[in-house]
Write an enzyme that holds these catalytic residues in place. Structure first.
Site, PDB file in Angstrom:
ATOM      1  N   ARG A  53       0.821  -1.156  -0.058  1.00 24.73           N
ATOM      2  CA  ARG A  53      -0.084   0.095  -0.113  1.00 24.73           C
ATOM      3  C   ARG A  53       1.088   1.140   0.198  1.00 24.73           C
ATOM      4  O   ARG A  53       0.628   2.065  -0.690  1.00 24.73           O
ATOM      5  CB  ARG A  53      -0.865   0.107   1.254  1.00 24.73           C
ATOM      6  CG  ARG A  53      -1.682   1.343   1.493  1.00 24.73           C
ATOM      7  CD  ARG A  53      -2.762   1.455   2.370  1.00 24.73           C
ATOM      8  NE  ARG A  53      -2.819   0.541   3.480  1.00 24.73           N
ATOM      9  CZ  ARG A  53      -2.044   0.784   4.504  1.00 24.73           C
ATOM     10  NH1 ARG A  53      -1.339   1.841   4.555  1.00 24.73           N
ATOM     11  NH2 ARG A  53      -1.982  -0.217   5.355  1.00 24.73           N
ATOM     12  N   ASP A 177      -7.111  19.311 -13.889  1.00 27.22           N
ATOM     13  CA  ASP A 177      -7.407  17.777 -14.151  1.00 27.22           C
ATOM     14  C   ASP A 177      -7.042  17.762 -15.883  1.00 27.22           C
ATOM     15  O   ASP A 177      -7.643  18.523 -16.644  1.00 27.22           O
ATOM     16  CB  ASP A 177      -8.747  17.506 -14.009  1.00 27.22           C
ATOM     17  CG  ASP A 177      -9.428  16.205 -14.316  1.00 27.22           C
ATOM     18  OD1 ASP A 177      -8.678  15.560 -15.356  1.00 27.22           O
ATOM     19  OD2 ASP A 177     -10.213  15.753 -13.967  1.00 27.22           O
ATOM     20  N   LYS A 202      -8.236   6.889 -19.052  1.00 29.81           N
ATOM     21  CA  LYS A 202      -8.743   7.533 -20.496  1.00 29.81           C
ATOM     22  C   LYS A 202      -7.520   7.346 -21.306  1.00 29.81           C
ATOM     23  O   LYS A 202      -7.170   6.155 -21.555  1.00 29.81           O
ATOM     24  CB  LYS A 202      -9.210   8.867 -20.284  1.00 29.81           C
ATOM     25  CG  LYS A 202     -10.363   9.031 -18.955  1.00 29.81           C
ATOM     26  CD  LYS A 202     -11.471   8.142 -19.543  1.00 29.81           C
ATOM     27  CE  LYS A 202     -12.730   8.381 -18.441  1.00 29.81           C
ATOM     28  NZ  LYS A 202     -12.545   8.396 -17.093  1.00 29.81           N
TER      29      LYS A 202
HETATM   30  O1  P1T Z   1     -13.393   7.268 -13.603  1.00 25.11           O
HETATM   31  P1  P1T Z   1     -12.341   7.822 -12.932  1.00 25.11           P
HETATM   32  O2  P1T Z   1     -11.063   7.104 -13.388  1.00 25.11           O
HETATM   33  O3  P1T Z   1     -12.620   7.929 -11.355  1.00 25.11           O
HETATM   34  O4  P1T Z   1     -12.110   9.265 -13.410  1.00 25.11           O
HETATM   35  C1  P1T Z   1     -12.849  10.190 -13.044  1.00 25.11           C
HETATM   36  C2  P1T Z   1     -12.873  11.511 -14.142  1.00 25.11           C
HETATM   37  C3  P1T Z   1     -11.954  12.691 -13.737  1.00 25.11           C
HETATM   38  N1  P1T Z   1     -11.645  13.625 -14.596  1.00 25.11           N
HETATM   39  C4  P1T Z   1     -12.421  13.638 -15.772  1.00 25.11           C
HETATM   40  C5  P1T Z   1     -12.026  14.707 -16.719  1.00 25.11           C
HETATM   41  C6  P1T Z   1     -12.991  12.447 -16.322  1.00 25.11           C
HETATM   42  O5  P1T Z   1     -13.587  12.532 -17.621  1.00 25.11           O
HETATM   43  C7  P1T Z   1     -13.314  11.438 -15.363  1.00 25.11           C
HETATM   44  C8  P1T Z   1     -14.127  10.260 -15.790  1.00 25.11           C
HETATM   45  N2  P1T Z   1     -14.899  10.418 -16.618  1.00 25.11           N
HETATM   46  C9  P1T Z   1     -15.832   9.608 -17.486  1.00 25.11           C
HETATM   47  C10 P1T Z   1     -16.206   8.419 -16.966  1.00 25.11           C
HETATM   48  C11 P1T Z   1     -16.623  10.348 -18.543  1.00 25.11           C
HETATM   49  O6  P1T Z   1     -17.292   9.428 -19.214  1.00 25.11           O
HETATM   50  O7  P1T Z   1     -16.489  11.340 -18.875  1.00 25.11           O
END
Ligand code: P1T
Length: 386
Positions: A53, A177, A202
């Site tokens: 962890r 972000d 992503k």
């Molecule tokens: O899904 P996760 O890995 O927890 O990420 C969240 C997140 C954070 N910031 C941005 C700009 C994002 O687009 C996302 C997640 N977005 C999607 C699942 C979507 O379809 O837009």
């Protein structure tokens, strides 16, 4: 090969933090599944690893590669993008105020509005595409300005350097972000931001097969706090997830180039389509953030495209008729996806707020993949015909 920080982006994406493994010569980073590491006498760590962890060799390799690509001194990997954001927010205290761009991922909005407010943090949403709106919202208690650029799903562009200068003059930190651009197109730390956050689910992963997140910074002080909270809250990714991300990163430049090309071609095509009311793509000269995006994202505009048809009914129809674009949430992977932000990714944003910022019932969001662009266009044309 020992990679150097002067090597190009694509070279570092393949080599930093990765093989050959000194023990075996394996050219691919091993997956270290061990949860714990033998000690030579109490506290005698052989390679700095104690318990997975706290830190793990496969995760350390991923963090080293991510840091290199974002131009960061420190990187921390998390189990999801929201785990990264949540852990970063643990640095704030009750009573602290956050100014954030009013069009963020719906899950980020939900975290701020439905979870963190309960812990006494305060949030103000502003249209940060005009930096003056950020300045106007700063108060004596503002600790953090939270940006997304391009924003999800409206692809608004925020001037990171201008906002950072204003926030810093006020003693506030700036987090960006960077999920939609990826470090291949945009490196916020070089533009003055203090912290970068990613949903590595992503573009970084790129294959829709791993959920992950990251926090990056050049500040030793912020890094110490994030490290402490990464271990204390424990929202860490598995070694296998880290390995999948390392594999994905190797082709980030190739994928991004193709996705930018395909997205641009599709945006131009949709602009001339009679069934399309409006196309949102920062590469189009009519996009209000076009010139800023060209500067800030190195002349490339990303793989996300928005377009509007008449209304929600028409949007549902288009989405149900697509054959190659898969109707699904998420983005940034090799396969093309389409979704309805109002009903899907941004359903947690109250309808009135969605309409106020411009997420219309007829809005469709495309995550353009690396397929043959002619097939993608034929798919859209077929879905849009009466
Ligand atoms: O899904 P996760 O890995 O927890 O990420 C969240 C997140 C954070 N910031 C941005 C700009 C994002 O687009 C996302 C997640 N977005 C999607 C699942 C979507 O379809 O837009």
């Amino acid at each position: 090969m020992t990679p150097s920080h002067t090597d190009g982006f694509a070279t570092r994406a393949i080599h930093v933090g990765q093989g050959p493994d000194p023990a075996t010569g394996a050219v691919v980073q091993p997956i270290h599944l061990a949860t714990t590491f033998a000690q030579d006498g109490v506290g005698g760590l052989r390679a700095g690893f104690e318990y997975s962890r706290s830190s793990n060799p496969t995760r350390a390799a991923l963090e080293e590669c991510l840091a290199s690509l974002e131009g960061a001194g420190h990187a921390f990997a998390f189990a999801s993008g929201l785990a990264a954001t949540t852990t970063l927010m643990l640095l704030l205290n009750p009573g602290d105020h956050v100014v954030y761009v009013d069009n963020v991922y719906g899950g980020t909005f939900r975290l701020f509005d439905k979870v963190l407010r309960r812990y006494g943090m305060e949030f103000s949403a502003v249209d940060a595409s005009d930096p003056a709106n950020v300045t106007a919202a700063l108060t004596g208690r503002t600790r953090l300005v939270w940006l997304e650029t391009p924003t999800n799903p409206l692809l608004r562009i925020v001037d990171i350097a201008a906002v950072a200068a204003r926030a810093h003059a006020h003693g506030a930190l700036v987090a960006v972000d960077n999920t939609f651009a990826s470090p291949y197109l945009q490196r916020p730390l070089e533009l003055g931001a203090d912290i970068v956050v990613h949903s590595s689910t992503k573009y970084l992963g790129g294959h829709s097969d791993v959920v992950g997140g990251a926090v990056l910074t050049n500040s030793a002080d912020i890094a110490e706090h994030v490290r402490f909270h990464q271990n204390s809250a424990g929202a860490v990714p598995s070694p296998f997830d880290c390995w999948l991300l390392l594999r994905g990163l190797k082709t980030l430049p190739l994928r991004m180039e193709r996705q930018c090309d395909n997205a641009f071609t599709i945006a131009r095509h949709l602009s001339a389509h009679p069934a399309v009311r409006r196309v949102i793509y920062p590469g189009l000269p009519e996009h209000p953030g076009h010139e800023l995006a060209a500067r800030q994202m190195g002349g490339r505009f990303g793989g996300m495209v928005g377009f509007e048809v008449t209304d929600e009914k028409a949007a549902r129809r288009v989405l149900s008729r697509l054959r190659i674009f898969t109707l699904a949430e998420s983005l940034g992977a090799v396969e093309s996806l389409a979704e309805h932000p109002g009903l899907m990714t941004h359903a947690s944003v109250p309808a009135a707020e969605r309409y106020r910022i411009g997420i219309a019932g007829g809005l469709i969001r495309l995550s353009v993949g690396v397929e043959d662009v002619a097939d993608l266009i034929a798919d859209l044309d077929h879905a849009l015909t009466d």
